[in-house]
Design a protein around this motif. Structure first.
Motif, PDB file in Angstrom:
ATOM      1  N   UNK A 149      39.635 -42.354  26.430  1.00  0.00           N
ATOM      2  CA  UNK A 149      39.215 -43.201  25.317  1.00  0.00           C
ATOM      3  C   UNK A 149      37.777 -43.655  25.539  1.00  0.00           C
ATOM      4  N   UNK A 150      36.959 -43.358  24.563  1.00  0.00           N
ATOM      5  CA  UNK A 150      35.559 -43.771  24.625  1.00  0.00           C
ATOM      6  C   UNK A 150      35.398 -44.933  23.664  1.00  0.00           C
ATOM      7  N   UNK A 151      34.901 -46.052  24.164  1.00  0.00           N
ATOM      8  CA  UNK A 151      34.737 -47.194  23.261  1.00  0.00           C
ATOM      9  C   UNK A 151      33.701 -46.870  22.184  1.00  0.00           C
ATOM     10  N   UNK A 152      33.923 -47.384  20.991  1.00  0.00           N
ATOM     11  CA  UNK A 152      32.945 -47.129  19.935  1.00  0.00           C
ATOM     12  C   UNK A 152      31.615 -47.783  20.299  1.00  0.00           C
TER      13      UNK A 152
END
Length: 160
Positions: A149-152
């Protein structure tokens, strides 16, 4: 009659380990010859890719051996020097069944541990028949990988 039966029983019981050991010898010769043939074929094509037996331990009822594919000048292309395989073979009367693993490859075990919680989906089984072809069955269990998961990106608003 009893003595004849006893002699036959003793010969059969003595022959069982001998047959299993003999199958192990046949497998070793077959593997060595196969590696020689493959290496000769690669050499004739100008490739420096090679198969090599790293370790071979033949026992009475089973054999364990390690072999590798050395990529030679293709190492920079693949990013690895070689792939190592570990074969664990059980000697039978009509042939040998072998299970192959990639346990000696840190890049593979790290990937399985990191992405698949240590559950290896790859299964390789080879059957070396006393007479007939060598047959390998390669299967891959279903698996999925969840991308990290890549943070926005943070959005800043300038208030005026």
């Amino acid at each position: 009659m009893k003595k004849g039966f006893l002699v036959i029983a003793v010969l059969v019981l003595a022959g069982i380990p001998g047959m299993l050991f003999f199958n192990g010898i046949l497998m070793e010769r077959t593997v060595q010859k196969g590696f020689q043939d493959i290496n000769q074929m690669y050499s004739q094509t100008g490739s420096d890719l090679k198969l090599a037996i790293v370790e071979y331990d033949r026992g009475l009822f089973d054999t364990r051996f390690e072999w590798k594919i050395d990529f030679g000048s293709l190492e920079p292309v693949y990013g690895i020097k070689d792939i190592r395989f570990v074969e664990t073979a059980s000697h039978g009367f009509l042939g040998i069944t072998s299970e192959t693993s990639l346990e000696k490859n840190l890049w593979f075990t790290d990937w399985v541990n990191t992405h698949l919680n240590g559950k290896n989906p790859l299964k390789i089984q080879t059957r070396y028949a006393v007479s007939g072809p060598i047959v390998s069955t390669i299967s891959l269990d279903e698996f999925s990988i969840t991308p990290p998961q890549v943070p926005p990106p943070s959005v800043s608003r300038v208030l005026t």
